[in-house]
Design a protein around this motif. Structure first.
Motif, PDB file in Angstrom:
ATOM      1  N   ALA A   1      -6.363  14.939   1.226  1.00  0.00           N
ATOM      2  CA  ALA A   1      -7.617  14.754   0.490  1.00  0.00           C
ATOM      3  C   ALA A   1      -7.349  14.604  -1.005  1.00  0.00           C
ATOM      4  O   ALA A   1      -7.952  13.731  -1.667  1.00  0.00           O
ATOM      5  CB  ALA A   1      -8.553  15.927   0.745  1.00  0.00           C
ATOM      6  N   ALA A   2      -6.431  15.399  -1.555  1.00  0.00           N
ATOM      7  CA  ALA A   2      -6.108  15.308  -2.977  1.00  0.00           C
ATOM      8  C   ALA A   2      -5.484  13.954  -3.309  1.00  0.00           C
ATOM      9  O   ALA A   2      -5.814  13.331  -4.324  1.00  0.00           O
ATOM     10  CB  ALA A   2      -5.166  16.438  -3.375  1.00  0.00           C
ATOM     11  N   PHE A   3      -4.589  13.475  -2.450  1.00  0.00           N
ATOM     12  CA  PHE A   3      -3.947  12.181  -2.686  1.00  0.00           C
ATOM     13  C   PHE A   3      -4.966  11.048  -2.614  1.00  0.00           C
ATOM     14  O   PHE A   3      -4.992  10.173  -3.486  1.00  0.00           O
ATOM     15  CB  PHE A   3      -2.821  11.961  -1.670  1.00  0.00           C
TER      16      PHE A   3
ATOM     17  N   VAL B   1      -8.451   6.915  -5.247  1.00  0.00           N
ATOM     18  CA  VAL B   1      -9.782   6.360  -5.470  1.00  0.00           C
ATOM     19  C   VAL B   1     -10.139   6.446  -6.958  1.00  0.00           C
ATOM     20  O   VAL B   1     -10.704   5.504  -7.529  1.00  0.00           O
ATOM     21  CB  VAL B   1     -10.829   7.097  -4.597  1.00  0.00           C
ATOM     22  N   ARG B   2      -9.814   7.567  -7.574  1.00  0.00           N
ATOM     23  CA  ARG B   2     -10.161   7.793  -8.980  1.00  0.00           C
ATOM     24  C   ARG B   2      -9.387   6.858  -9.909  1.00  0.00           C
ATOM     25  O   ARG B   2      -9.957   6.249 -10.813  1.00  0.00           O
ATOM     26  CB  ARG B   2      -9.890   9.250  -9.341  1.00  0.00           C
TER      27      ARG B   2
ATOM     28  N   CYS C   1      -0.358   8.541  -8.841  1.00  0.00           N
ATOM     29  CA  CYS C   1      -0.608   9.736  -8.030  1.00  0.00           C
ATOM     30  C   CYS C   1       0.659  10.239  -7.358  1.00  0.00           C
ATOM     31  O   CYS C   1       0.610  10.787  -6.256  1.00  0.00           O
ATOM     32  CB  CYS C   1      -1.666   9.415  -6.974  1.00  0.00           C
ATOM     33  N   MET C   2       1.793  10.063  -8.016  1.00  0.00           N
ATOM     34  CA  MET C   2       3.066  10.415  -7.386  1.00  0.00           C
ATOM     35  C   MET C   2       3.196  11.917  -7.132  1.00  0.00           C
ATOM     36  O   MET C   2       3.799  12.313  -6.147  1.00  0.00           O
ATOM     37  CB  MET C   2       4.239   9.915  -8.242  1.00  0.00           C
ATOM     38  N   GLN C   3       2.625  12.756  -7.968  1.00  0.00           N
ATOM     39  CA  GLN C   3       2.733  14.200  -7.733  1.00  0.00           C
ATOM     40  C   GLN C   3       1.998  14.587  -6.462  1.00  0.00           C
ATOM     41  O   GLN C   3       2.464  15.427  -5.695  1.00  0.00           O
ATOM     42  CB  GLN C   3       2.172  14.982  -8.910  1.00  0.00           C
TER      43      GLN C   3
END
Length: 88
Positions: free
Chosen positions: A47-49, A54-55, A62-64
Motif C-alpha cells: 500500500a505504501a509503495f 500514485v502521488r 519510490c525506491m525506499q
C-alpha cells in the motif's frame, strides 16, 4: 533419416511443449499471482509503495518503498513456492 509429424499426430509420442500454454500476467495486474501474494503477506509495504507511485507518478522516486517491499516479498515468495498447500 526418419521424419515425424508432431503437428498431425502421426507420431506415437507428442511433445508436451506443444500442449502446454503459459498465461502471462502483467506485474501490476490486480489478479496477478505476484500481486495477490504481496497483498496477503506484505499489505502495508504494498500500500505504501502504490501510494507513493500514485502521488509522484514516478516509480524511481519510490525506491525506499520498493526496497522495503522487496525485502518483505523475498520470504513471502519463498513461502509460496515451498509450501505445498499455500493458497493465494
Amino acid at each position: 533419416m526418419e521424419s515425424r509429424s508432431y503437428n498431425f499426430s502421426t507420431a506415437k509420442k507428442r511433445s508436451t511443449q506443444m500442449e502446454s500454454k503459459v498465461i502471462f500476467f502483467p506485474r501490476e495486474d490486480e489478479n496477478a499471482p505476484r500481486t495477490i501474494i504481496l497483498k496477503q503477506e506484505c499489505p502495508g509495504e504494498l500500500a505504501a509503495f502504490k501510494e507513493c507511485v500514485v502521488r509522484t507518478k514516478d516509480e524511481s522516486k519510490c525506491m525506499q518503498f520498493k526496497d522495503a517491499l522487496l525485502e518483505c516479498g523475498k520470504p513471502a515468495f519463498r513461502k509460496a513456492n515451498t509450501t505445498p498447500d499455500y493458497q493465494f
